[in-house]
Write a protein that holds these residues in place. Structure first.
Motif, mmCIF file in Angstrom:
data_model
loop_
_atom_site.group_PDB
_atom_site.id
_atom_site.type_symbol
_atom_site.label_atom_id
_atom_site.label_comp_id
_atom_site.label_asym_id
_atom_site.label_seq_id
_atom_site.Cartn_x
_atom_site.Cartn_y
_atom_site.Cartn_z
ATOM 1 N N MET A 1 0.826 -1.203 0.000
ATOM 2 C CA MET A 1 0.000 0.000 0.000
ATOM 3 C C MET A 1 0.860 1.253 0.000
ATOM 4 O O MET A 1 1.823 1.343 0.765
ATOM 5 C CB MET A 1 -0.912 0.031 1.236
ATOM 6 C CG MET A 1 -1.914 -1.079 1.307
ATOM 7 S SD MET A 1 -3.037 -0.887 2.720
ATOM 8 C CE MET A 1 -1.914 -1.210 4.094
ATOM 9 N N ARG A 2 0.530 2.207 -0.859
ATOM 10 C CA ARG A 2 1.126 3.537 -0.781
ATOM 11 C C ARG A 2 0.108 4.411 -0.053
ATOM 12 O O ARG A 2 -1.001 4.642 -0.543
ATOM 13 C CB ARG A 2 1.430 4.080 -2.170
ATOM 14 C CG ARG A 2 2.118 5.443 -2.077
ATOM 15 C CD ARG A 2 3.258 5.577 -3.066
ATOM 16 N NE ARG A 2 3.980 6.821 -2.755
ATOM 17 C CZ ARG A 2 4.378 7.677 -3.673
ATOM 18 N NH1 ARG A 2 4.140 7.449 -4.943
ATOM 19 N NH2 ARG A 2 5.025 8.769 -3.326
ATOM 20 N N LEU A 3 0.476 4.888 1.115
ATOM 21 C CA LEU A 3 -0.486 5.561 1.979
ATOM 22 C C LEU A 3 -0.246 7.047 2.146
ATOM 23 O O LEU A 3 -1.158 7.793 2.457
ATOM 24 C CB LEU A 3 -0.494 4.903 3.367
ATOM 25 C CG LEU A 3 -0.880 3.423 3.380
ATOM 26 C CD1 LEU A 3 -0.800 2.869 4.798
ATOM 27 C CD2 LEU A 3 -2.266 3.215 2.808
ATOM 28 N N SER A 4 1.007 7.498 1.997
ATOM 29 C CA SER A 4 1.282 8.906 2.261
ATOM 30 C C SER A 4 2.541 9.347 1.537
ATOM 31 O O SER A 4 3.553 8.650 1.550
ATOM 32 C CB SER A 4 1.457 9.128 3.773
ATOM 33 O OG SER A 4 1.913 10.429 4.044
ATOM 34 N N ASP A 5 2.484 10.506 0.887
ATOM 35 C CA ASP A 5 3.679 11.069 0.263
ATOM 36 C C ASP A 5 4.712 11.450 1.316
ATOM 37 O O ASP A 5 5.907 11.288 1.137
ATOM 38 C CB ASP A 5 3.325 12.330 -0.539
ATOM 39 C CG ASP A 5 2.707 11.976 -1.888
ATOM 40 O OD1 ASP A 5 3.149 10.973 -2.476
ATOM 41 O OD2 ASP A 5 1.804 12.684 -2.322
ATOM 42 N N GLU A 6 4.202 11.986 2.430
ATOM 43 C CA GLU A 6 5.115 12.533 3.423
ATOM 44 C C GLU A 6 5.812 11.448 4.233
ATOM 45 O O GLU A 6 6.903 11.630 4.732
ATOM 46 C CB GLU A 6 4.365 13.460 4.395
ATOM 47 C CG GLU A 6 3.784 14.697 3.747
ATOM 48 C CD GLU A 6 2.331 14.488 3.354
ATOM 49 O OE1 GLU A 6 1.932 13.334 3.126
ATOM 50 O OE2 GLU A 6 1.603 15.479 3.274
ATOM 51 N N GLY A 7 5.140 10.300 4.395
ATOM 52 C CA GLY A 7 5.718 9.251 5.219
ATOM 53 C C GLY A 7 6.033 9.759 6.610
ATOM 54 O O GLY A 7 5.357 10.606 7.152
#
Length: 358
Positions: free
Chosen positions: A34-40
């Motif tokens: 899953m890609r959940l957030s650009d900022e991480g």
């Protein structure tokens, strides 16, 4: 014909071993990350932070290549922001303490990601959670604690519905974390020695207060810190910056240690009191999800866990109107916190649970 299983691969040791074990068992395995957030974890939109956010994807891809399985990336950034990050910030803004994993699991991981897995033709969906699923003689699926009590994650999974449990495989429920590490090394997994993350995945440096100041500054209004007897003892910079049971960082002087007893967003007050005032004999919970049965019709004896990692306390859970329940403890519980979940156990079986409201 081989059964097809999709593994939620985070790039960590647990999910990587799950993919390995299921392939060994003869399943056709695919991996989904899953890609959940650009900022991480950086949450600052810098090139460095974005690079860090992609490490988990790259590690999962490396493991998939090592195992010779197909790997997919599912972009859930918009959904994750709405369903988890916004919920997380809004709950704090309203003086409650959220549990983002409890929100994420049924909606994202065992919701949208499970649907994605099924679209890819998977018969089953597997994760690296330390919990167990069993089917009883009547065909009902139950959720049980993991064998490793220090790693048990059943608390965070209690909101998964009965019709979803039948699709889930949790291979690590029978393992200890030590065993997982040993097996990862035995199979020579490229992530075998990867460190484990402890903080909330989208909160940089585990500092939710910094997130509130950046994304919900309007909820931070200065007000009074008040003793339970009504005496004003000091001032705060915003009710959401405090948590029930907190002692340090209050910035007040008193003749005995004081703890946060209540967060009153209506009066904009942080209420404090002596240690004994932090204990509660009962609580009310709502938004219930029952796993051991369909509906709670009469009071039952349970072990109740009021937060992740807390010890279970014996008590009675009884039905109220509007789907709510009241839990009365045999012994008062410390720092019962609105917004957190209370999860009920019968031995190692998860009976159900709900969200604490008072």
């Amino acid at each position: 014909m081989k059964k097809k299983v999709a593994v939620a691969m985070s790039g960590g040791v647990d999910s990587s071993l799950v993919a390995t074990l299921l392939k060994e068992e003869g399943y056709e395995v695919i991996g989904i990350t899953m890609r959940l957030s650009d900022e991480g974890r950086g949450f600052c939109l810098s090139p460095e932070a974005e690079a860090a956010a992609l490490v988990s994807v790259k590690d999962a891809q490396r493991v998939a290549e090592q195992l010779g399985i197909q790997h997919y990336v599912a972009d859930f950034r918009d959904m994750f922001k709405t369903k988890v990050i916004d919920y997380f910030l809004d709950e704090y803004a309203q003086g409650r303490t959220p549990n983002p994993c409890v929100a994420c699991n049924p909606q994202i991981k065992f919701g949208a990601l499970l649907t994605k897995a099924q679209e890819l033709g998977a018969d089953f969906f597997a994760t690296g959670h330390y919990a167990r699923i069993k089917q009883d003689e009547n065909g009902r699926y139950g959720l049980y604690t993991g064998v490793d009590k220090h790693k048990d994650q059943s608390y965070a999974l209690y909101r998964i519905k009965q019709d979803v449990l039948k699709h889930i495989i949790l291979p690590l429920g029978e393992f200890t974390k030590v065993k997982t590490r040993e097996l990862a090394e035995k199979y020579g997994l490229v992530v075998a020695k990867k460190a484990e993350s402890q903080e909330v995945c989208f909160v940089p440096d585990d500092d939710y207060k910094a997130m509130l100041k950046r994304f919900r500054p309007q909820c931070l209004k200065p007000g009074d810190i008040v003793h339970v007897d009504g005496t004003v003892l000091g001032h705060h910079e915003g009710v959401p910056l405090y948590t029930i049971g907190q002692r340090k960082g209050l910035g007040i002087a008193y003749t005995e240690p004081l703890y946060v007893v209540k967060l009153d967003t209506v009066k904009n007050q942080v209420v404090v009191g002596p240690n004994e005032s932090v204990f509660a004999e009962s609580l009310i919970a709502e938004k219930m999800n029952w796993l051991a049965f369909d509906e709670l019709k009469e009071p039952i004896k349970v072990n109740a866990r009021i937060r992740y990692g807390a010890r279970e306390g014996m008590g009675v859970v009884a039905p109220l109107d509007n789907g709510r329940v009241k839990v009365t403890f045999d012994n008062p519980q410390r720092a019962v916190t609105p917004g957190q979940s209370v999860v009920f156990y019968n031995g190692d079986q998860v009976v159900g649970g709900g969200i604490i409201v008072e």
